[in-house]
Enzyme design. Structure first.
Site, short mmCIF file in Angstrom:
data_model
loop_
_atom_site.label_atom_id
_atom_site.label_comp_id
_atom_site.label_asym_id
_atom_site.label_seq_id
_atom_site.Cartn_x
_atom_site.Cartn_y
_atom_site.Cartn_z
CG HIS A 12 -1.97 -1.06 1.19
ND1 HIS A 12 -2.88 -1.22 0.16
CD2 HIS A 12 -2.23 -2.07 2.07
CE1 HIS A 12 -3.67 -2.26 0.43
NE2 HIS A 12 -3.29 -2.79 1.58
NE ARG A 44 -11.00 -0.04 -3.88
CZ ARG A 44 -11.83 0.65 -3.11
NH1 ARG A 44 -12.83 0.04 -2.52
NH2 ARG A 44 -11.67 1.93 -2.94
CG HIS A 115 -6.69 -4.88 7.08
ND1 HIS A 115 -6.72 -5.54 5.86
CD2 HIS A 115 -7.97 -4.51 7.31
CE1 HIS A 115 -7.96 -5.54 5.40
NE2 HIS A 115 -8.74 -4.92 6.26
#
Ligand SMILES: *[C@@H]1O[C@H](CO)[C@@H](O)[C@H](O)[C@H]1NC(C)=O
Ligand SMILES: *[C@@H]1O[C@H](CO)[C@@H](O)[C@H](O)[C@H]1NC(C)=O
Length: 120
Positions: A12, A44, A115
């Protein structure tokens, strides 16, 4: 789900942002570069284009507790959100990329994001 801050960063965080001709090309490149589609095309994924220290701080001073171990960032981060369109793993998954700036909700463990729950 991510299991560690290291895995979270691989999935990320991309800063400074890797160059690509447009957001979709960026997604197609990054999903391969970070090896996120080993056996199936991930539907995604979001890449935050901001320094990892600021993202880390969402679990501390830069965030507000939502509930449990979930924290919402106080500020918005520049990011590219990638959504799968077609193609096959591991190297030919195609994505539509959208450049945006949003606040994030993360799950924290030992004061580190593990997360990415959602964009706010
Ligand atoms: C941020 O990323 C750099 C480069 O990958 C790494 O050396 C550093 O340990 C990271 N910082 C944190 C707080 O994890
Ligand atoms: C983030 O927001 C929380 C809740 O409003 C606040 O306590 C905290 O000081 C803010 N952090 C920063 C860096 O402004």
């Amino acid at each position: 789900p991510e299991t560690s801050w290291e895995a979270f960063q691989n999935k990320h965080i991309d800063y400074p942002r890797t160059r690509a001709s447009n957001p979709s090309a960026y997604c197609n490149l990054m999903m391969v570069k970070r090896n996120l589609n080993p056996i199936r095309c991930k539907p995604r994924n979001t890449f935050i284009n901001h320094d990892n220290e600021s993202v880390l701080q969402v679990c501390g001073n830069g965030g507000t507790r939502w509930q449990g171990n979930f924290y919402d960032s106080n500020e918005s981060f520049p990011m590219i959100d990638c959504r799968y369109t077609d193609g096959k793993p591991p190297k030919d998954c195609k994505y539509k990329g959208t450049e945006t700036s949003k606040r994030i909700r993360v799950a924290c463990e030992e004061k580190k994001p593990v997360h990415l729950e959602k964009l706010l």
